[in-house]
Design an enzyme around this catalytic site. Structure first.
Site, PDB file in Angstrom:
ATOM      1  N   ARG A 159     -28.011  -4.877   5.444  1.00 25.74           N
ATOM      2  CA  ARG A 159     -27.256  -5.917   6.132  1.00 25.74           C
ATOM      3  C   ARG A 159     -28.152  -6.548   7.200  1.00 25.74           C
ATOM      4  O   ARG A 159     -28.862  -5.845   7.927  1.00 25.74           O
ATOM      5  CB  ARG A 159     -25.989  -5.348   6.796  1.00 25.74           C
ATOM      6  CG  ARG A 159     -24.903  -4.955   5.812  1.00 25.74           C
ATOM      7  CD  ARG A 159     -24.258  -6.167   5.162  1.00 25.74           C
ATOM      8  NE  ARG A 159     -23.180  -5.783   4.254  1.00 25.74           N
ATOM      9  CZ  ARG A 159     -23.355  -5.513   2.954  1.00 25.74           C
ATOM     10  NH1 ARG A 159     -24.570  -5.584   2.428  1.00 25.74           N
ATOM     11  NH2 ARG A 159     -22.333  -5.189   2.204  1.00 25.74           N
TER      12      ARG A 159
ATOM     13  N   HIS B  17     -30.366 -12.712  -0.356  1.00 25.13           N
ATOM     14  CA  HIS B  17     -29.332 -11.690  -0.560  1.00 25.13           C
ATOM     15  C   HIS B  17     -28.945 -11.566  -2.031  1.00 25.13           C
ATOM     16  O   HIS B  17     -27.804 -11.819  -2.430  1.00 25.13           O
ATOM     17  CB  HIS B  17     -28.090 -11.983   0.286  1.00 25.13           C
ATOM     18  CG  HIS B  17     -27.275 -10.753   0.575  1.00 25.13           C
ATOM     19  ND1 HIS B  17     -26.456 -10.636   1.666  1.00 25.13           N
ATOM     20  CD2 HIS B  17     -27.148  -9.571  -0.102  1.00 25.13           C
ATOM     21  CE1 HIS B  17     -25.863  -9.448   1.660  1.00 25.13           C
ATOM     22  NE2 HIS B  17     -26.270  -8.785   0.592  1.00 25.13           N
TER      23      HIS B  17
ATOM     24  N   ILE C  80     -28.605   4.187  -2.859  1.00 19.78           N
ATOM     25  CA  ILE C  80     -29.686   3.214  -3.001  1.00 19.78           C
ATOM     26  C   ILE C  80     -30.974   3.747  -2.402  1.00 19.78           C
ATOM     27  O   ILE C  80     -32.053   3.595  -2.984  1.00 19.78           O
ATOM     28  CB  ILE C  80     -29.287   1.876  -2.345  1.00 19.78           C
ATOM     29  CG1 ILE C  80     -28.033   1.312  -3.017  1.00 19.78           C
ATOM     30  CG2 ILE C  80     -30.423   0.866  -2.449  1.00 19.78           C
ATOM     31  CD1 ILE C  80     -27.431   0.110  -2.317  1.00 19.78           C
TER      32      ILE C  80
ATOM     33  N   GLU D 131     -26.573 -15.654   7.543  1.00 20.51           N
ATOM     34  CA  GLU D 131     -26.773 -16.027   6.152  1.00 20.51           C
ATOM     35  C   GLU D 131     -25.857 -17.202   5.837  1.00 20.51           C
ATOM     36  O   GLU D 131     -24.671 -17.143   6.175  1.00 20.51           O
ATOM     37  CB  GLU D 131     -26.451 -14.848   5.216  1.00 20.51           C
ATOM     38  CG  GLU D 131     -27.440 -13.705   5.340  1.00 20.51           C
ATOM     39  CD  GLU D 131     -27.154 -12.559   4.369  1.00 20.51           C
ATOM     40  OE1 GLU D 131     -26.181 -12.659   3.581  1.00 20.51           O
ATOM     41  OE2 GLU D 131     -27.891 -11.559   4.414  1.00 20.51           O
TER      42      GLU D 131
END
Length: 328
Positions: A241, A289, A160, A270
């Site tokens: 994260r 997210h 990523i 979250e």
């Protein structure tokens, strides 16, 4: 060999992968509710199954693994697996599969988008329309900054991170700095990226984008001391994260103008509560997210999660495995 093994499917995963499982001789049990199972519900149902398809909201910790040590394979619908006690699964001889690379493009798009949105205050300025505050033209009001020629720092130049770097270099001619546990000569050759210490990454980056795994070493690595070392003009981006940054310290750094802004697709906890001060800050953009939230990415994740189980029972291999030593 596939011989009627029972597989527990913990969420409503895309049909692309679940249909692959249905075509085999497995017995599938689907959790049909929108909410995740509680730990007790999960362990109670898993006791009667041979395999598990789970995701980040499922707590696969030592107590669960102690109760369900009979599981033959766990396949995680995610690229991360910090919800799973990997050392304990390994000790119990349970292979853990995951779905790498399926969401690389989608998550890099989110990081790239958050960078632009934070630099130009998209979310805050959109709210002024909703609240009727879109007034007269103000030549000096709520100005952002341009990204051309800036320095992008990446913590975790993996799949990523590389996609994010490619976008920034191509679109804005950015200089690429990065910090990994080990240097990446291939990425350096492809991107002209330069390996630097974490300290130098903090001090030299105009945009600092996080793409590393959550580990004991990276938990809260972005704390008060880290933010103090960053440029007051820097933007912090986290799509990895939430616990990688210490949220109270981030709020303090923004309030004290130690950094310019932030773009977050992950928070801690979250979901974030609606009264979180980050949501009202002018230079902050927060998303719920959604890094893998494209049809293409979720379909591919579902396929990879299914293939891990199918190949395990057909060949003894797991194509995408976290703890390969279990099968060695």
């Amino acid at each position: 060999m596939i011989d009627g093994q029972k597989i527990l499917i913990t969420r409503k995963y895309p049909a692309a992968g679940m249909d692959l499982l249905k075509k085999e001789l497995f017995q599938l049990t689907f959790w049909e509710k929108d909410r995740p199972m509680t730990p007790d519900e999960l362990s109670a149902r898993a006791k009667d199954h041979h395999a598990l398809v789970c995701t980040l909201t499922d707590r696969i910790d030592k107590p669960f693994l102690d109760r369900c040590s009979h599981l033959e394979i766990i396949s995680q619908f995610a690229v991360g697996y910090d919800n799973i006690d990997i050392p304990e699964a390994t000790r119990k001889g349970i292979p853990v599969g995951y779905t790498p690379d399926a969401m690389s493009e989608a998550t890099a798009d989110i990081a790239f988008g958050l960078m632009i949105a934070a630099a130009r205050k998209f979310f805050f300025l959109h709210k002024t329309i909703l609240t009727g505050e879109w007034g007269y033209f103000n030549p000096t009001g709520h100005l952002g900054f341009e990204l051309k020629g800036k320095t992008l720092g990446i913590l975790g130049l993996g799949r990523i991170g590389v996609k994010m770097a490619e976008r920034c270099k191509s679109a804005y001619g950015m200089t690429i700095l990065y910090h990994n546990r080990t240097p990446s000569p291939l990425a350096e050759k492809q991107l002209g990226a330069r390996y630097v210490s974490f300290d130098r990454l903090l001090k030299q980056s105009d945009i600092l984008s996080v793409h590393c795994a959550l580990t004991p070493e990276t938990r809260h690595i972005f704390d008060a001391q880290a933010f103090k070392k960053m440029k007051p003009s820097a933007v912090f981006i986290n799509t990895a994260r939430g616990p990688i940054h210490h949220e109270p310290d981030l709020i303090q750094a923004l309030n004290q103008k130690q950094i310019w802004g932030a773009g977050l697709d992950v928070t801690n906890p979250e979901p974030m509560t609606p009264d979180n001060p980050l949501l009202s800050m002018e230079n902050v953009c927060v998303l719920p997210h959604i890094g893998s939230g494209t049809m293409e990415a979720r379909d591919q994740m579902s396929v990879l999660a299914a293939q891990n189980i199918i190949e395990f029972y057909k060949t003894g291999r797991v194509p995408h495995i976290v703890n390969s030593e279990v099968l060695a």
